[in-house]
Design an enzyme around this catalytic site. Structure first.
Site, PDB file in Angstrom:
ATOM      1  N   ARG A  74     -20.392 -46.697  -9.306  1.00 23.13           N
ATOM      2  CA  ARG A  74     -21.061 -46.350 -10.573  1.00 23.13           C
ATOM      3  C   ARG A  74     -20.548 -44.984 -11.041  1.00 23.13           C
ATOM      4  NH1 ARG A  74     -27.381 -47.474 -10.117  1.00 23.13           N
ATOM      5  NH2 ARG A  74     -27.306 -47.401 -12.391  1.00 23.13           N
ATOM      6  N   VAL A  84     -21.991 -56.834 -15.227  1.00 26.84           N
ATOM      7  CA  VAL A  84     -22.268 -55.395 -15.329  1.00 26.84           C
ATOM      8  C   VAL A  84     -22.022 -54.714 -13.989  1.00 26.84           C
ATOM      9  CG1 VAL A  84     -23.994 -53.667 -15.912  1.00 26.84           C
ATOM     10  CG2 VAL A  84     -23.943 -55.847 -17.150  1.00 26.84           C
ATOM     11  N   CYS A 137     -24.118 -45.917  -4.612  1.00 27.62           N
ATOM     12  CA  CYS A 137     -25.347 -46.668  -4.855  1.00 27.62           C
ATOM     13  C   CYS A 137     -25.144 -48.085  -4.352  1.00 27.62           C
ATOM     14  CB  CYS A 137     -25.603 -46.605  -6.365  1.00 27.62           C
ATOM     15  SG  CYS A 137     -26.587 -47.923  -6.970  1.00 27.62           S
ATOM     16  N   ARG A 177     -29.962 -41.356  -9.750  1.00 27.39           N
ATOM     17  CA  ARG A 177     -28.780 -41.195 -10.604  1.00 27.39           C
ATOM     18  C   ARG A 177     -29.133 -40.757 -12.025  1.00 27.39           C
ATOM     19  NH1 ARG A 177     -24.283 -43.260  -9.796  1.00 27.39           N
ATOM     20  NH2 ARG A 177     -23.946 -43.585 -12.004  1.00 27.39           N
TER      21      ARG A 177
HETATM   22  C1  EPZ Z   1     -28.856 -48.182 -16.531  1.00 30.45           C
HETATM   23  O1  EPZ Z   1     -28.034 -47.636 -15.528  1.00 30.45           O
HETATM   24  C2  EPZ Z   1     -30.155 -48.529 -15.840  1.00 30.45           C
HETATM   25  N1  EPZ Z   1     -30.744 -47.319 -15.270  1.00 30.45           N
HETATM   26  C3  EPZ Z   1     -29.893 -49.551 -14.729  1.00 30.45           C
HETATM   27  O2  EPZ Z   1     -31.148 -49.899 -14.166  1.00 30.45           O
HETATM   28  C4  EPZ Z   1     -29.253 -50.784 -15.342  1.00 30.45           C
HETATM   29  O3  EPZ Z   1     -28.932 -51.700 -14.318  1.00 30.45           O
HETATM   30  C5  EPZ Z   1     -27.972 -50.381 -16.095  1.00 30.45           C
HETATM   31  O4  EPZ Z   1     -28.273 -49.380 -17.070  1.00 30.45           O
HETATM   32  C6  EPZ Z   1     -27.318 -51.555 -16.799  1.00 30.45           C
HETATM   33  O5  EPZ Z   1     -28.203 -52.090 -17.753  1.00 30.45           O
HETATM   34  C7  EPZ Z   1     -31.392 -46.468 -16.087  1.00 30.45           C
HETATM   35  O6  EPZ Z   1     -31.485 -46.674 -17.280  1.00 30.45           O
HETATM   36  C8  EPZ Z   1     -32.001 -45.263 -15.435  1.00 30.45           C
HETATM   37  P1  EPZ Z   1     -24.503 -48.184 -17.122  1.00 30.45           P
HETATM   38  P2  EPZ Z   1     -26.668 -46.889 -15.954  1.00 30.45           P
HETATM   39  O7  EPZ Z   1     -23.940 -46.823 -17.294  1.00 30.45           O
HETATM   40  O8  EPZ Z   1     -26.813 -46.263 -17.276  1.00 30.45           O
HETATM   41  C9  EPZ Z   1     -20.028 -48.707 -15.784  1.00 30.45           C
HETATM   42  C10 EPZ Z   1     -32.742 -50.155 -12.473  1.00 30.45           C
HETATM   43  O9  EPZ Z   1     -32.831 -51.004 -11.578  1.00 30.45           O
HETATM   44  N2  EPZ Z   1     -19.878 -47.268 -16.094  1.00 30.45           N
HETATM   45  O10 EPZ Z   1     -25.022 -48.909 -18.314  1.00 30.45           O
HETATM   46  O11 EPZ Z   1     -26.245 -46.041 -14.799  1.00 30.45           O
HETATM   47  C11 EPZ Z   1     -20.949 -48.948 -14.602  1.00 30.45           C
HETATM   48  O12 EPZ Z   1     -20.252 -48.834 -13.385  1.00 30.45           O
HETATM   49  C12 EPZ Z   1     -31.397 -49.573 -12.794  1.00 30.45           C
HETATM   50  O13 EPZ Z   1     -33.698 -49.742 -13.171  1.00 30.45           O
HETATM   51  C13 EPZ Z   1     -18.613 -46.689 -16.038  1.00 30.45           C
HETATM   52  O14 EPZ Z   1     -17.639 -47.347 -15.731  1.00 30.45           O
HETATM   53  O15 EPZ Z   1     -25.677 -48.112 -16.068  1.00 30.45           O
HETATM   54  C14 EPZ Z   1     -21.434 -50.360 -14.853  1.00 30.45           C
HETATM   55  O16 EPZ Z   1     -20.459 -51.279 -14.397  1.00 30.45           O
HETATM   56  C15 EPZ Z   1     -30.310 -50.071 -11.850  1.00 30.45           C
HETATM   57  N3  EPZ Z   1     -18.478 -45.361 -16.340  1.00 30.45           N
HETATM   58  C16 EPZ Z   1     -21.513 -50.431 -16.390  1.00 30.45           C
HETATM   59  O17 EPZ Z   1     -20.688 -49.357 -16.864  1.00 30.45           O
HETATM   60  C17 EPZ Z   1     -19.553 -44.595 -16.712  1.00 30.45           C
HETATM   61  O18 EPZ Z   1     -19.354 -43.387 -17.002  1.00 30.45           O
HETATM   62  C18 EPZ Z   1     -22.908 -50.247 -16.937  1.00 30.45           C
HETATM   63  O19 EPZ Z   1     -23.441 -49.077 -16.350  1.00 30.45           O
HETATM   64  C19 EPZ Z   1     -20.825 -45.201 -16.766  1.00 30.45           C
HETATM   65  C20 EPZ Z   1     -20.961 -46.531 -16.460  1.00 30.45           C
END
Ligand code: EPZ
Length: 450
Positions: free
Chosen positions: A127, A335, A122, A98
């Site tokens: 996500r 989260v 995922c 992703r």
């Molecule tokens: C990052 O993912 C990390 N990955 C994840 O680590 C980590 O779990 C996550 O942040 C939360 O800390 C990387 O950095 C590569 P988010 P990311 O956007 O950025 C919602 C691992 O195991 N959201 O912070 O994809 C989402 O659904 C991975 O290393 C929206 O609604 O996570 C979630 O509920 C797994 N709309 C929350 O925000 C969006 O456009 C946080 O997601 C984007 C996100």
């Protein structure tokens, strides 16, 4: 299909160095698309997600060279972008990882157009990337979704006021995408509701070293004043805070005594506090942490939430530890509210886990019993390995390709600390030992005693 075969019950002891942070390296690699000239990175973890992003960048005209540089096998990476190359990030690569979606902002900012596959589903639940697209559209990008791809164009991005937080709080890679795009936009961008995770702060420091103008890193309001170009630099990837905590939890779950070096304890303040609540003895200096676990863990309660809270990536690992706690623990994940697939596999090892939407309750047992279990995602897989280290007898964790995505030399590091763990090949339907093993013998003995 590869698996880890673990004989549990051994206390982990000794010292191990943590690798560079995958989630820091990935956006920093994507940022090479913004830069005129070569960048040199060190302490880049040798994990599958980094290789996947290197392949995506290769398709976008970035020459990625890797080499090992020192006896700690910390690898170095050189990236040089050809900005006349094509701007399509293909689905078969983006769907594998992703975070490849982080090429969207830099491509738009530097080349004015981008075609990036929408990341697929995922195992952590829904996500979406709506916040990424909202932020880039605010900067003036025209965005369409065509046959599973984001098709985006922008003559020149323009600075804007952006509210980036969603219902689940801030977005880590969304903040990265928008911040990277803003570095070359005309005028000033203010990102409100920005993520404050260390990985985002590191990216901001790196972009500033390239010549970007960024203020407010580590706060929910980031201000970026656009510049005309960014030029190359050298940068060391910060240590992986999630791997650090994983290795310390391997000591906790086996009643051991482990020191993790080359680390950043300041990234783990709330985590160390939680470790102390279940009875771990934790000490640290500015780059090493030691965890001793002289007795069975006490039950604990926590909420996984954005930084500086307990990271959701540790939720599966903490759930594994709660399986042997002396009582009932509760965990809430705000989260990723449905991030519980590892619970089903842990039940196979003899523990009672009750999941109710974003909450789980775990009644700890004296000893887990080894079983054949399946990794469903990166952190869930690591959690199953930790449970296997503590379990009686043999545990086989299949689908370890998930674990290879984010842990460098995981089995080697655990073996170095005294774990009895080996990587084996098993057939795709593996669930029961197909060869006489300690587990089968135990089952036979148990039946004989019945
Ligand atoms: C990052 O993912 C990390 N990955 C994840 O680590 C980590 O779990 C996550 O942040 C939360 O800390 C990387 O950095 C590569 P988010 P990311 O956007 O950025 C919602 C691992 O195991 N959201 O912070 O994809 C989402 O659904 C991975 O290393 C929206 O609604 O996570 C979630 O509920 C797994 N709309 C929350 O925000 C969006 O456009 C946080 O997601 C984007 C996100």
């Amino acid at each position: 299909m590869d698996a880890y075969r673990i004989i549990g019950g051994r206390k982990l002891q000794g010292t191990v160095a943590v690798s560079g942070s995958k989630n820091t390296a990935l956006p920093i690699m994507a940022a090479s698309l913004l830069v005129d000239g070569p960048v040199h990175l060190t302490n880049v973890p040798d994990v599958v997600d980094v290789s996947t992003l290197a392949a995506v960048l290769g398709r976008l005209g970035v020459a990625v060279e890797r080499s090992e540089v020192d006896d700690e096998r910390r690898s170095r990476m050189r990236l040089l972008a050809d900005h006349n190359a094509q701007h399509v990030a293909p689905n078969h690569l983006v769907s594998r990882m992703r975070a490849s979606f982080c090429v969207l902002g830099p491509l738009l900012a530097r080349r004015g157009r981008a075609v990036v596959a929408l990341p697929g589903g995922c195992n952590l639940g829904d996500r979406p990337v709506d916040l990424h697209l909202k932020g880039l559209a605010a900067l003036g990008a025209e965005i369409q979704i065509q046959r599973g791809y984001v098709v985006a164009r922008a003559k020149r991005l323009r600075g804007a006021e952006i509210q980036l937080a969603g219902v689940h709080g801030s977005t880590v890679t969304g903040t990265a995408n928008v911040m990277m795009a803003a570095t070359l936009a005309e005028g000033t961008t203010t990102i409100r509701g920005a993520a404050v995770e260390p990985e985002v702060v590191e990216l901001g420091r790196y972009l500033s070293q390239l010549g970007a103008n960024i203020e407010g890193m580590g706060t929910p309001t980031i201000s970026v004043r656009g510049v005309s170009r960014l030029s190359g630099t050298n940068y060391e990837i910060a240590p992986d805070r999630i791997e650090t905590a994983t290795l310390l939890l391997a000591a906790a779950i086996t009643g051991g005594d482990v020191t993790v070096t080359s680390a950043r304890p300041d990234h783990l303040e709330s985590v160390l506090k939680l470790f102390r609540t279940f009875g771990a003895e934790v000490s640290h200096d500015e780059s090493a942490l030691r965890l001793r676990m002289p007795q069975r863990p006490r039950p604990f309660h926590f909420v996984a939430e954005p930084y500086p809270g307990i990271p959701t990536d540790l939720q599966p690992l903490m759930l594994a530890l709660s399986c042997i706690a002396d009582g009932s623990s509760t965990i809430e994940d705000r989260v990723f509210p449905v991030r519980w697939r590892h619970a089903g596999e842990l039940r196979r090892m003899g523990v009672h886990v009750h999941v109710d939407r974003c909450h789980s309750t775990i009644d700890g047992v004296e000893r887990l019993v080894g079983a054949a279990v399946r990794s469903m995602d990166l952190r869930g897989g690591a959690a199953l390995v930790l449970a296997g280290l503590a379990a009686q007898g043999e545990t086989v964790v299949t689908n370890v390709a998930h674990i290879d995505r984010g842990y460098e030399r995981f089995a080697q590091k655990l073996g170095h600390l005294g774990a009895d763990i080996e990587r084996v090949a098993v057939n795709s339907e593996y669930r029961e030992p197909s060869h006489p093993t300690t587990r089968s013998r135990q089952v036979r003995e148990r039946l004989a005693d019945a």
